[in-house]
Design a protein around this motif. Structure first.
Motif, short mmCIF file in Angstrom:
data_model
loop_
_atom_site.label_atom_id
_atom_site.label_comp_id
_atom_site.label_asym_id
_atom_site.label_seq_id
_atom_site.Cartn_x
_atom_site.Cartn_y
_atom_site.Cartn_z
N GLY A 19 0.71 -1.27 -0.05
CA GLY A 19 0.04 0.07 0.08
C GLY A 19 0.85 1.24 -0.04
N MET A 20 1.84 1.12 -0.57
CA MET A 20 2.93 2.25 -0.74
C MET A 20 3.15 2.93 -2.08
SD MET A 20 6.98 2.14 0.33
CE MET A 20 6.62 1.33 1.99
N THR A 21 3.21 4.06 -2.13
CA THR A 21 3.39 4.95 -3.40
C THR A 21 5.00 5.24 -3.82
OG1 THR A 21 3.81 7.16 -2.46
CG2 THR A 21 1.41 6.27 -2.62
N LEU A 22 5.30 5.31 -5.05
CA LEU A 22 6.61 5.57 -5.32
C LEU A 22 7.22 6.77 -4.57
CD1 LEU A 22 8.06 3.92 -7.40
CD2 LEU A 22 7.47 5.67 -9.21
N THR A 23 6.06 7.81 -4.29
CA THR A 23 6.86 8.97 -3.40
C THR A 23 7.11 8.66 -2.23
OG1 THR A 23 5.24 10.65 -4.85
CG2 THR A 23 5.89 11.19 -2.85
N HIS A 24 6.37 7.85 -1.65
CA HIS A 24 6.83 7.35 -0.30
C HIS A 24 7.90 6.65 -0.16
CE1 HIS A 24 5.79 5.26 3.78
NE2 HIS A 24 6.32 6.21 3.91
N LEU A 25 8.19 5.91 -1.29
CA LEU A 25 9.53 5.08 -1.35
C LEU A 25 10.70 5.65 -1.58
CD1 LEU A 25 10.74 2.20 -1.41
CD2 LEU A 25 10.41 2.19 -3.66
N SER A 26 10.41 7.06 -2.27
CA SER A 26 11.43 7.84 -2.55
C SER A 26 11.87 8.56 -1.42
CB SER A 26 11.07 9.09 -3.52
OG SER A 26 11.87 10.18 -3.63
N GLU A 27 10.81 8.93 -0.49
CA GLU A 27 11.10 9.72 0.71
C GLU A 27 11.82 8.73 1.68
OE1 GLU A 27 7.17 10.44 1.99
OE2 GLU A 27 6.95 12.21 0.68
N LEU A 28 11.71 7.42 1.74
CA LEU A 28 12.24 6.38 2.63
C LEU A 28 13.62 6.07 2.31
CD1 LEU A 28 9.45 3.92 3.03
CD2 LEU A 28 10.19 5.42 4.63
N THR A 29 13.82 6.48 0.94
CA THR A 29 15.11 5.89 0.30
C THR A 29 16.12 6.90 -0.09
OG1 THR A 29 14.35 5.51 -1.90
CG2 THR A 29 14.15 3.71 -0.63
N GLY A 30 15.66 7.97 -0.38
CA GLY A 30 16.24 9.30 -0.95
C GLY A 30 16.69 9.16 -2.30
N SER A 32 15.38 9.45 -6.11
CA SER A 32 14.39 10.41 -6.80
C SER A 32 13.37 9.53 -7.52
CB SER A 32 15.06 11.40 -7.74
OG SER A 32 15.36 10.37 -9.10
N VAL A 33 11.93 10.22 -7.31
CA VAL A 33 10.89 9.50 -7.86
C VAL A 33 11.07 9.18 -9.23
CG1 VAL A 33 8.48 9.84 -8.69
CG2 VAL A 33 9.20 10.80 -6.37
N VAL A 34 11.79 10.13 -10.09
CA VAL A 34 12.19 9.90 -11.50
C VAL A 34 12.87 8.58 -11.81
CG1 VAL A 34 13.57 10.88 -13.57
CG2 VAL A 34 11.95 12.42 -12.34
N ASN A 35 14.12 8.28 -11.18
CA ASN A 35 14.89 7.03 -10.90
C ASN A 35 14.18 6.03 -10.55
OD1 ASN A 35 17.09 8.57 -11.99
ND2 ASN A 35 17.98 8.81 -10.00
N LEU A 36 13.30 6.05 -9.57
CA LEU A 36 12.43 4.90 -9.11
C LEU A 36 11.69 4.52 -10.32
CD1 LEU A 36 11.84 5.75 -5.47
CD2 LEU A 36 13.21 3.87 -6.33
N SER A 37 10.99 5.67 -10.83
CA SER A 37 10.08 5.17 -11.89
C SER A 37 10.60 4.68 -13.12
CB SER A 37 9.31 6.53 -12.41
OG SER A 37 8.42 6.28 -13.37
N VAL A 38 11.95 4.97 -13.35
CA VAL A 38 12.62 4.45 -14.52
C VAL A 38 12.75 2.83 -14.23
CG1 VAL A 38 14.78 4.18 -15.83
CG2 VAL A 38 13.75 6.39 -15.33
N LEU A 39 13.20 2.77 -13.18
CA LEU A 39 13.49 1.35 -12.61
C LEU A 39 12.01 0.49 -12.50
CD1 LEU A 39 15.36 -0.93 -11.46
CD2 LEU A 39 14.85 -0.12 -9.17
N LYS A 40 10.95 0.89 -11.97
CA LYS A 40 9.69 0.58 -11.94
C LYS A 40 9.07 0.01 -13.31
CE LYS A 40 5.64 2.49 -10.76
NZ LYS A 40 4.76 2.11 -11.73
N ASN A 41 9.35 0.95 -14.22
CA ASN A 41 8.71 0.66 -15.67
C ASN A 41 9.94 -0.03 -16.71
OD1 ASN A 41 6.19 2.07 -15.37
ND2 ASN A 41 7.57 3.98 -15.04
N ASP A 42 10.87 -0.80 -16.11
CA ASP A 42 11.85 -1.40 -16.63
C ASP A 42 12.45 -0.52 -17.88
OD1 ASP A 42 11.37 -3.98 -15.27
OD2 ASP A 42 9.50 -4.40 -16.46
N ARG A 43 12.66 0.40 -17.62
CA ARG A 43 13.50 1.18 -18.37
C ARG A 43 15.03 1.32 -18.22
NH1 ARG A 43 8.88 4.88 -18.49
NH2 ARG A 43 10.22 6.22 -17.11
#
Length: 75
Positions: A19-30, A32-43
């Motif tokens: 039940g977590m958002t990419l934004t929350h994961l970004s806050e927990l890990t430091g 960026s949302v952009v970098n997490l999104s690239v990873l999440k979308n297999d790019r």
């Protein structure tokens, strides 16, 4: 390269299970949302070990939960 194995990311499923958002994961890990999104979308073409470790720590999982090898045509 359609018949080659590929590495897939399971962040979508892991975040949904928690039940977590990419934004929350970004806050927990430091990370960026952009970098997490690239990873999440297999790019992503590469991933730092420190990035994987931060994600695993935040999600209480293993690297094998985040990344897996996929057969051709599978997701």
């Amino acid at each position: 390269m359609d018949d080659a194995l590929s590495v897939q990311c399971s962040l979508t499923e892991l975040l949904a299970e928690r039940g977590m958002t990419l934004t929350h994961l970004s806050e927990l890990t430091g990370i960026s949302v952009v970098n997490l999104s690239v990873l999440k979308n297999d790019r992503a073409k590469a991933v730092r070990f420190s990035t994987l470790l931060a994600i695993c720590e935040a999600l209480s999982c293993t690297v094998g939960d985040v990344l897996h090898v996929s057969s051709p045509g599978a997701r």
